[in-house]
Design a protein around this motif. Structure first.
Motif, PDB file in Angstrom:
ATOM      1  N   SER A 449       0.677  -1.489  -0.211  1.00 26.94           N
ATOM      2  CA  SER A 449       0.150   0.578  -0.268  1.00 26.94           C
ATOM      3  C   SER A 449       0.278   1.366   0.223  1.00 26.94           C
ATOM      4  O   SER A 449       1.698   1.269   0.662  1.00 26.94           O
ATOM      5  N   LEU A 450      -0.208   2.365  -0.178  1.00 21.26           N
ATOM      6  CA  LEU A 450       1.235   3.981  -0.724  1.00 21.26           C
ATOM      7  C   LEU A 450       1.509   4.359   1.002  1.00 21.26           C
ATOM      8  O   LEU A 450       2.268   4.690   1.515  1.00 21.26           O
ATOM      9  N   ASP A 451      -0.421   3.743   1.923  1.00 23.51           N
ATOM     10  CA  ASP A 451       0.755   4.394   3.035  1.00 23.51           C
ATOM     11  C   ASP A 451       1.652   4.215   3.771  1.00 23.51           C
ATOM     12  O   ASP A 451       2.900   4.378   4.368  1.00 23.51           O
ATOM     13  N   CYS A 452       2.656   2.432   3.305  1.00 24.94           N
ATOM     14  CA  CYS A 452       3.283   1.815   4.004  1.00 24.94           C
ATOM     15  C   CYS A 452       4.904   2.580   3.501  1.00 24.94           C
ATOM     16  O   CYS A 452       5.929   2.727   3.632  1.00 24.94           O
ATOM     17  N   HIS A 453       4.626   3.240   2.058  1.00 22.90           N
ATOM     18  CA  HIS A 453       5.906   3.662   1.027  1.00 22.90           C
ATOM     19  C   HIS A 453       5.959   4.680   1.448  1.00 22.90           C
ATOM     20  O   HIS A 453       7.267   5.461   1.769  1.00 22.90           O
ATOM     21  N   LEU A 454       4.693   5.645   2.179  1.00 24.37           N
ATOM     22  CA  LEU A 454       5.323   7.051   2.366  1.00 24.37           C
ATOM     23  C   LEU A 454       5.593   7.588   3.688  1.00 24.37           C
ATOM     24  O   LEU A 454       6.265   8.411   4.245  1.00 24.37           O
ATOM     25  N   HIS A 455       4.813   6.671   5.027  1.00 22.74           N
ATOM     26  CA  HIS A 455       5.444   7.213   6.550  1.00 22.74           C
ATOM     27  C   HIS A 455       6.308   5.278   6.988  1.00 22.74           C
ATOM     28  O   HIS A 455       6.338   5.203   7.964  1.00 22.74           O
ATOM     29  N   THR A 456       7.162   5.085   5.795  1.00 18.69           N
ATOM     30  CA  THR A 456       7.323   4.076   6.692  1.00 18.69           C
ATOM     31  C   THR A 456       9.304   5.090   6.004  1.00 18.69           C
ATOM     32  O   THR A 456       9.539   5.050   5.403  1.00 18.69           O
ATOM     33  N   GLN A 457      10.757   4.828   7.364  1.00 18.15           N
ATOM     34  CA  GLN A 457      11.626   5.429   7.187  1.00 18.15           C
ATOM     35  C   GLN A 457      11.826   5.302   6.327  1.00 18.15           C
ATOM     36  O   GLN A 457      12.703   6.447   5.384  1.00 18.15           O
ATOM     37  N   ASP A 458      12.490   3.841   5.574  1.00 14.34           N
ATOM     38  CA  ASP A 458      13.581   3.470   4.636  1.00 14.34           C
ATOM     39  C   ASP A 458      12.868   3.464   3.359  1.00 14.34           C
ATOM     40  O   ASP A 458      13.586   2.937   2.566  1.00 14.34           O
ATOM     41  N   ARG A 459      11.944   3.681   3.333  1.00 21.05           N
ATOM     42  CA  ARG A 459      11.374   4.181   2.108  1.00 21.05           C
ATOM     43  C   ARG A 459      10.848   5.093   1.846  1.00 21.05           C
ATOM     44  O   ARG A 459      11.147   5.943   2.491  1.00 21.05           O
ATOM     45  N   ASN A 460      11.409   5.175  -0.141  1.00 21.45           N
ATOM     46  CA  ASN A 460      11.095   6.969   0.129  1.00 21.45           C
ATOM     47  C   ASN A 460      11.037   6.671  -1.653  1.00 21.45           C
ATOM     48  O   ASN A 460      11.277   6.219  -2.562  1.00 21.45           O
ATOM     49  N   LEU A 461       9.956   7.374  -2.090  1.00 25.00           N
ATOM     50  CA  LEU A 461       9.009   8.065  -3.058  1.00 25.00           C
ATOM     51  C   LEU A 461       9.848   8.762  -3.823  1.00 25.00           C
ATOM     52  O   LEU A 461       9.745   9.084  -3.020  1.00 25.00           O
ATOM     53  N   CYS A 462      10.193   8.812  -5.354  1.00 25.97           N
ATOM     54  CA  CYS A 462      10.531   9.958  -5.321  1.00 25.97           C
ATOM     55  C   CYS A 462       9.811  10.814  -5.898  1.00 25.97           C
ATOM     56  O   CYS A 462       8.312  10.172  -6.281  1.00 25.97           O
ATOM     57  N   TRP A 463      10.006  12.403  -6.241  1.00 28.22           N
ATOM     58  CA  TRP A 463       8.872  13.102  -6.731  1.00 28.22           C
ATOM     59  C   TRP A 463       7.790  12.901  -8.272  1.00 28.22           C
ATOM     60  O   TRP A 463       6.792  12.745  -7.774  1.00 28.22           O
ATOM     61  N   ALA A 464       8.771  12.556  -9.752  1.00 28.54           N
ATOM     62  CA  ALA A 464       8.316  11.149 -11.123  1.00 28.54           C
ATOM     63  C   ALA A 464       7.310  10.338  -9.839  1.00 28.54           C
ATOM     64  O   ALA A 464       5.719  10.623 -10.867  1.00 28.54           O
TER      65      ALA A 464
END
Ligand SMILES: *[C@@H]1O[C@H](CO)[C@@H](O)[C@H](O)[C@H]1NC(C)=O
Ligand SMILES: *[C@@H]1O[C@H](CO)[C@@H](O)[C@H](O)[C@H]1NC(C)=O
Ligand SMILES: *[C@@H]1O[C@H](CO)[C@@H](O)[C@H](O)[C@H]1NC(C)=O
Ligand SMILES: *[C@@H]1O[C@H](CO)[C@@H](O)[C@H](O)[C@H]1NC(C)=O
Ligand SMILES: *[C@@H]1O[C@H](CO)[C@@H](O)[C@H](O)[C@H]1NC(C)=O
Ligand SMILES: *[C@@H]1O[C@H](CO)[C@@H](O)[C@H](O)[C@H]1NC(C)=O
Length: 686
Positions: A449-464
């Motif tokens: 889920s997007l939730d995990c990607h946004l609110h987990t420290q070691d995951r980071n989605l780039c702006w694109a």
């Protein structure tokens, strides 16, 4: 010509009507490229057998004059698929052709046709009917077949695990498709339009295989769109190097009918190795002839009796081809199975979805073992599963027997989900009813889920990625609100309901709370539901979910993606709760709205992130009428429209509206009527 050795190989001489242009197979086709803008001429480069013939510029694979016919047509020269230049052992290819399928009834035809690549074009031992003139019960699935086929299948065969009676599938060495989908195409707005393969309307199919990626795309569309749809119907990972020999591959078509006398036509065909095939010249093709032929048939809808006969034929065990004709003989024997089948069909007619057997789902989840559990929610548990035969990874939501929610609610979910198809929605693949349990099978979303990607420290989605995700969600919601035949209010938009597929495409899930409405009718619903932080003020006050309350939640979600902050959090300085919208608004008032964004973002595009934040605020406007509709949201995101110039921090202030006066009371009420957990949990199916 009759003395050519090929002729002697054919074991069904009665079926052999034509064998044109037999040339030695030594020559390799020039450049691996050819085009048939219609089929005519004495030196036509085509080898045909069985019922196939050429007339009026059309290639007719089966004539429908008799039952159980098969027909083949191949480009006579072997194509050299060896690709030495670039490391991969097989060349890429692309092909497109126009076809038409005419059954005796507008909605019923048998069995189908296939585009074929193979190492040996002798199909004399192949069977008609469900074997499509390609294989028989002994060699079906054998890796020594060296056959790749794209089937256009108009009968649902349970023995080959067909999904329905109108599908397109990719077959490798066997008739159980490695991947298949109901025929249809995606419009430029990504809405899915179903196509009926039967009924004679000319349609175009494209097959694109990229050997560097080992990916095959299959696209279909009604004839004649100005361009190929940009999203394929099927995108299949398959490495054909292991299936086809490089040096001598034949390309062509196979088709077969069953008890129904159906006709299969090809109108034009273009093929190229390592490149785009030349475009077909539509005005040179016999499209009008086909349309006139279809009109002459004066189609009637089929009767139930015929359907029973078809079913009998379709359900026949493979060895029983011969018995198929005498349907009465085994009618008694099959009665019980047919009854169950009919029951299932009725269910399917109503809900329009394929079924899975409970046994398959048990195997898929190793008996619903805990190690396959993906999550648990208010409505039941979600398991990861690997479907036997197709090897497809799925998420299976099992409604727990102790669940208090009624079957009716789930059926509502099935009805809606089953009819919805969009690139940005989690696809429901089917269901299974087992005693008092209901099992829903969804596409598995490997990236969670997007939730995990946004609110987990070691995951980071780039702006694109984030911007693409926002646009994807907007596109999915646009489809629900405005692009589908009914209005669907999602009612629970939040980051944990957005799942990411293998290519990080955003997919909206969890329609458990969705209710559909006829367009134009009062799209209000009465039960307050949703997740705290995403709930519009008027939803909390009046308990009515509308398009505008969905858009409010979308606004919160957009800001959440840009800022990587929860919709509401407790301020560490004063212990007071803080809302994301207020936080963004405060940054804007201070003169720099981008101060609010996720500090981990270092590669953002200033204009894009500003549009996202301001649009997020506009979507969260306290007055529902001031929020933009989805069509406009899409235009803002695509920057096809500029945000209103009067959009300023002051015009968005909550205090400009009288909602704040009963604020406290409202919060209390809300906390009671909408606990955040009262939500279905299908989105956990990742
Ligand atoms: C048949 O193929 C040969 C060789 O590729 C080509 O020269 C010829 O023009 C083709 N004939 C027709 C009618 O397409
Ligand atoms: C060769 O392979 C590379 C990557 O494997 C790919 O990017 C490139 O397009 C290929 N070239 C051709 C001509 O297929
Ligand atoms: C596959 O076909 C080959 C050659 O016809 C045969 O030897 C082999 O036994 C077949 N395999 C199976 C599993 O039927
Ligand atoms: C297949 O479709 C995808 C889009 O879904 C596209 O990115 C890819 O390039 C296509 N591949 C081929 C071989 O056309
Ligand atoms: C496909 O399989 C061949 C042979 O096994 C291998 O050399 C090639 O790298 C594979 N291609 C891809 C894209 O995986
Ligand atoms: C397409 O076909 C028509 C009719 O046969 C012909 O007049 C026209 O020149 C063709 N166009 C092209 C680009 O070949």
């Amino acid at each position: 010509m009759l003395h050519h050795p090929c002729f002697l190989h054919l074991q069904y001489p009665i079926l052999v009507l034509l064998l044109l242009s037999v040339r030695p197979d030594a020559a390799v086709a020039d450049g691996g490229e050819f085009i048939f803008d219609g089929f005519s001429g004495a030196d036509l480069n085509l080898t045909m057998d069985g019922d196939a013939s050429v007339a009026d510029g059309l290639l007719r694979l089966t004539s429908g004059r008799l039952s159980f016919l098969k027909g083949h047509a191949f480009y006579p020269y072997p194509l050299d698929f060896t690709e030495v230049s670039n490391g991969s052992s097989l060349a890429s290819f692309s092909t497109t052709f126009l076809f038409s399928i005419m059954g005796p009834y507008i909605d019923l035809s048998s069995h189908g046709l296939a585009f074929v690549l193979c190492s040996n074009k002798d199909f004399s031992s192949a069977l008609p009917g469900q074997f499509l003139g390609l294989l028989n019960q002994w060699n079906n699935g054998n890796a020594t077949n060296h056959i790749v086929a794209i089937e256009l299948d108009t009968i649902m065969n349970s023995e080959f695990q067909d999904i329905d009676s109108n599908h397109i599938g990719v077959d490798i060495n066997g008739l159980i498709s490695v991947s298949s989908a109901t025929a249809g195409y995606y419009t430029p707005t990504h809405a899915f339009r179903k196509l009926s393969l039967t009924g004679g309307q000319p349609m175009q199919l494209w097959v694109d295989y990229d050997s560097n990626q080992a990916m095959m795309n299959v696209t279909v569309a009604p004839c004649c769109l100005s361009s190929k749809p940009s999203w394929p119907l099927l995108s299949v990972a398959c490495n054909l190097s292991t299936v086809l020999p490089g040096t001598a591959v034949y390309a062509g078509f196979s088709s077969a009918n069953g008890v129904l006398g159906s006709r299969h036509y090809i109108l034009g065909w273009s093929f190229k190795l390592n490149g785009e095939p030349a475009a077909l010249n539509y005005s040179a093709l016999s499209i009008k002839t086909i349309q006139e032929l279809a009109a002459q048939l004066q189609y009637q809808p089929h009767t139930n009796k015929i359907k029973t006969i078809i079913l009998c034929a379709a359900l026949l065990p493979t060895v029983g081809i011969a018995i198929a004709v005498s349907a009465t003989l085994f009618k008694l024997h099959m009665k019980r199975r047919l009854d169950a089948r009919r029951n299932q069909l009725e269910w399917q007619r109503e809900y329009g979805l394929p079924s899975f057997t409970y046994k398959d789902l048990l195997i898929a989840t190793s008996g619903f073992k805990d190690k396959m559990l993906l999550g648990k929610g208010g409505f039941g548990s979600v398991f990861k599963g690997l479907l036997p035969h197709s090897n497809r990874t799925v998420a299976i939501k099992r409604v727990s027997p102790e669940s208090k929610q009624g079957m009716k609610e789930f059926m509502a979910e099935i009805v809606i989900l089953g009819h919805l198809r969009h690139r940005n929605l989690v696809q429901l693949l089917g269901y299974c009813r087992h005693k008092q349990q209901l099992l829903l099978v969804y596409d598995y979303m490997p990236n969670g889920s997007l939730d995990c990607h946004l609110h987990t420290q070691d995951r980071n989605l780039c702006w694109a990625q984030r911007f693409r995700i926002i646009k994807g969600i907007a596109s999915g919601l646009f489809y629900l609100h405005e692009d589908w035949e009914q209005v669907v209010i999602h009612r629970d938009i939040k980051t944990s309901n957005v799942l990411l597929d293998g290519e990080m495409n955003a997919r909206l899930g969890d329609f458990g709370l969705a209710r559909s409405h006829a367009h134009g009718a009062d799209a209000h619903t009465t039960r307050v539901a949703g997740t705290w932080g995403y709930i519009a003020p008027e939803l909390a006050r009046l308990g009515k979910a509308t398009k505008a309350t969905d858009i409010f939640a979308l606004g919160v979600l957009m800001m959440e993606v840009a800022c990587a902050r929860r919709p509401i959090w407790v301020n560490s300085a004063d212990g007071e709760p803080l809302a994301l919208a207020d936080w963004v608004l405060a940054a804007w008032r201070r003169g720099s709205i981008t101060d609010a964004i996720d500090p981990r973002l270092d590669d953002y595009v200033e204009e894009e992130i500003e549009v996202v934040l301001k649009l997020g605020l506009l979507c969260c406007h306290p007055s529902p009428n001031a929020r933009p509709r989805m069509r406009l949201v899409m235009q803002y995101l695509d920057r096809d429209a500029a945000l209103p110039t009067d959009l300023q921090p002051d015009t968005l202030l909550m205090s400009n509206f009288d909602v704040s006066q009963d604020d406290n009371e409202m919060h209390e009420q809300h906390a009671m009527s909408c606990p955040t957990t009262a939500i279905t949990d299908l989105s956990r199916g990742r």
